[in-house]
Motif scaffolding. Structure first.
Motif, mmCIF file in Angstrom:
data_model
loop_
_atom_site.group_PDB
_atom_site.id
_atom_site.type_symbol
_atom_site.label_atom_id
_atom_site.label_comp_id
_atom_site.label_asym_id
_atom_site.label_seq_id
_atom_site.Cartn_x
_atom_site.Cartn_y
_atom_site.Cartn_z
ATOM 1 N N VAL A 1 22.151 23.997 4.111
ATOM 2 C CA VAL A 1 20.774 23.666 4.513
ATOM 3 C C VAL A 1 20.770 22.375 5.332
ATOM 4 C CG1 VAL A 1 18.492 22.978 3.681
ATOM 5 C CG2 VAL A 1 19.667 24.884 2.601
ATOM 6 N N GLY A 2 21.546 21.376 4.895
ATOM 7 C CA GLY A 2 21.613 20.109 5.628
ATOM 8 C C GLY A 2 22.180 20.275 7.025
ATOM 9 N N LYS A 3 23.236 21.071 7.145
ATOM 10 C CA LYS A 3 23.831 21.292 8.471
ATOM 11 C C LYS A 3 22.880 22.056 9.387
ATOM 12 C CE LYS A 3 28.562 21.050 6.871
ATOM 13 N NZ LYS A 3 29.757 21.774 6.490
ATOM 14 N N LEU A 4 22.239 23.103 8.810
ATOM 15 C CA LEU A 4 21.268 23.845 9.609
ATOM 16 C C LEU A 4 20.110 22.948 10.031
ATOM 17 C CD1 LEU A 4 21.110 27.267 7.702
ATOM 18 C CD2 LEU A 4 21.984 26.876 10.011
ATOM 19 N N ALA A 5 19.670 22.065 9.137
ATOM 20 C CA ALA A 5 18.575 21.147 9.457
ATOM 21 C C ALA A 5 18.963 20.231 10.611
ATOM 22 C CB ALA A 5 18.179 20.335 8.226
ATOM 23 N N SER A 6 20.200 19.768 10.595
ATOM 24 C CA SER A 6 20.658 18.891 11.674
ATOM 25 C C SER A 6 20.590 19.617 13.019
ATOM 26 C CB SER A 6 22.083 18.424 11.388
ATOM 27 O OG SER A 6 22.549 17.619 12.438
ATOM 28 N N TYR A 7 21.108 20.831 13.056
ATOM 29 C CA TYR A 7 21.061 21.607 14.301
ATOM 30 C C TYR A 7 19.619 21.891 14.710
ATOM 31 C CZ TYR A 7 25.975 22.525 13.188
ATOM 32 O OH TYR A 7 27.296 22.393 12.873
ATOM 33 N N ALA A 8 18.801 22.306 13.730
ATOM 34 C CA ALA A 8 17.426 22.706 14.021
ATOM 35 C C ALA A 8 16.584 21.533 14.522
ATOM 36 C CB ALA A 8 16.794 23.318 12.769
ATOM 37 N N ALA B 1 11.843 24.005 13.524
ATOM 38 C CA ALA B 1 13.048 23.684 12.767
ATOM 39 C C ALA B 1 13.094 24.476 11.465
ATOM 40 C CB ALA B 1 13.115 22.187 12.480
ATOM 41 N N SER B 2 11.964 24.599 10.795
ATOM 42 C CA SER B 2 11.899 25.353 9.545
ATOM 43 C C SER B 2 12.248 26.815 9.776
ATOM 44 C CB SER B 2 10.503 25.222 8.932
ATOM 45 O OG SER B 2 10.433 25.943 7.731
ATOM 46 N N GLU B 3 11.764 27.371 10.858
ATOM 47 C CA GLU B 3 12.055 28.774 11.189
ATOM 48 C C GLU B 3 13.551 28.968 11.481
ATOM 49 O OE1 GLU B 3 11.448 32.718 11.571
ATOM 50 O OE2 GLU B 3 9.993 31.241 10.883
ATOM 51 N N ILE B 4 14.137 28.029 12.210
ATOM 52 C CA ILE B 4 15.579 28.125 12.506
ATOM 53 C C ILE B 4 16.389 28.081 11.207
ATOM 54 C CG2 ILE B 4 17.543 26.884 13.504
ATOM 55 C CD1 ILE B 4 15.757 26.080 15.801
ATOM 56 N N ILE B 5 16.026 27.169 10.317
ATOM 57 C CA ILE B 5 16.750 27.035 9.048
ATOM 58 C C ILE B 5 16.604 28.303 8.218
ATOM 59 C CG2 ILE B 5 16.868 25.772 6.864
ATOM 60 C CD1 ILE B 5 15.940 23.287 8.489
ATOM 61 N N THR B 6 15.383 28.829 8.136
ATOM 62 C CA THR B 6 15.134 30.039 7.349
ATOM 63 C C THR B 6 15.936 31.210 7.909
ATOM 64 O OG1 THR B 6 12.920 29.232 6.860
ATOM 65 C CG2 THR B 6 13.324 31.555 6.466
ATOM 66 N N GLN B 7 15.946 31.354 9.218
ATOM 67 C CA GLN B 7 16.719 32.435 9.839
ATOM 68 C C GLN B 7 18.215 32.250 9.599
ATOM 69 O OE1 GLN B 7 15.655 32.625 13.967
ATOM 70 N NE2 GLN B 7 13.599 33.441 13.548
ATOM 71 N N GLY B 8 18.688 31.001 9.702
ATOM 72 C CA GLY B 8 20.108 30.738 9.465
ATOM 73 C C GLY B 8 20.513 31.057 8.037
ATOM 74 N N LEU B 9 19.680 30.676 7.080
ATOM 75 C CA LEU B 9 19.969 30.983 5.677
ATOM 76 C C LEU B 9 19.993 32.486 5.439
ATOM 77 C CD1 LEU B 9 17.822 28.235 3.908
ATOM 78 C CD2 LEU B 9 20.315 28.339 4.055
ATOM 79 N N ALA B 10 19.038 33.203 6.036
ATOM 80 C CA ALA B 10 18.999 34.662 5.881
ATOM 81 C C ALA B 10 20.245 35.290 6.488
ATOM 82 C CB ALA B 10 17.741 35.223 6.530
ATOM 83 N N TRP B 11 20.655 34.802 7.646
ATOM 84 C CA TRP B 11 21.837 35.351 8.314
ATOM 85 C C TRP B 11 23.090 35.107 7.486
ATOM 86 C CZ3 TRP B 11 26.249 33.295 10.802
ATOM 87 C CH2 TRP B 11 26.945 34.207 11.593
ATOM 88 N N LEU B 12 23.150 33.949 6.806
ATOM 89 C CA LEU B 12 24.306 33.627 5.970
ATOM 90 C C LEU B 12 24.226 34.269 4.586
ATOM 91 C CD1 LEU B 12 24.672 29.867 6.905
ATOM 92 C CD2 LEU B 12 26.218 31.711 7.544
ATOM 93 N N GLY B 13 23.101 34.903 4.272
ATOM 94 C CA GLY B 13 22.956 35.566 2.980
ATOM 95 C C GLY B 13 22.613 34.625 1.842
ATOM 96 N N ILE B 14 22.097 33.459 2.152
ATOM 97 C CA ILE B 14 21.698 32.500 1.117
ATOM 98 C C ILE B 14 20.220 32.713 0.846
ATOM 99 C CG2 ILE B 14 21.479 30.058 0.521
ATOM 100 C CD1 ILE B 14 23.856 29.540 2.395
ATOM 101 N N LYS B 15 19.912 33.076 -0.398
ATOM 102 C CA LYS B 15 18.535 33.428 -0.742
ATOM 103 C C LYS B 15 17.959 32.422 -1.729
ATOM 104 C CE LYS B 15 19.701 38.218 -0.117
ATOM 105 N NZ LYS B 15 19.987 39.489 -0.707
#
Length: 146
Positions: free
Chosen positions: A46-53, A71-85
């Protein structure tokens, strides 16, 4: 009366029970450790995705609220793509805030310290190179000091 053989069997039985108890405690603790490790890894992601987003949102521009939503949308999409729920929205918002604060601190302009230059230096304070005297002639220096 117990024979040596009985004592050995009793020892093996007691040792087996102790080993089973120790293995059970280890398995229970290992499950807790694995769960904590997985949670920590998810927070790292989440922290790494937040940095990118946040950096991408800053690059794209817009109002503060638009950047936050992007940024929130990018993080949510990244988590979904990585399978983190099941990552709480507060966790995502906290990661965004942390990244924004870190980025603001890093982007603060640091004023360079300019050296003070004296305008009117008295003549006696100016350092001059020493002129060679006839008693001590100058020495030619060549490669390697020879």
């Amino acid at each position: 009366m117990m024979t040596i053989k009985d004592w050995i069997y009793l020892g093996i039985t007691v040792a087996s029970y102790l080993l089973a108890i120790i293995a059970g405690v280890y398995a229970k603790d290992k499950a807790k450790i694995n769960h904590a490790t997985r949670a920590g890894q998810a927070l790292d992601v989440v922290g790494k995705l937040a940095s990118y987003a946040v950096h991408e949102a800053e690059h794209i521009g817009g109002t503060g609220q638009e950047k936050r939503e992007f940024a929130s949308e990018i993080i949510t999409q990244g988590l979904a793509w990585l399978g983190i729920k099941n990552v709480a929205p507060n966790t995502v918002n906290g990661a965004i805030e942390k990244t924004v604060n870190a980025m603001n601190i890093a982007n603060q302009a640091v004023k360079p310290v300019e050296p003070e230059i004296a305008e009117n230096v008295p003549e006696k304070d100016i350092v001059q190179p020493e002129a060679p005297t006839p008693e001590a002639p100058t020495k030619d220096v060549t490669v390697n000091g020879n």
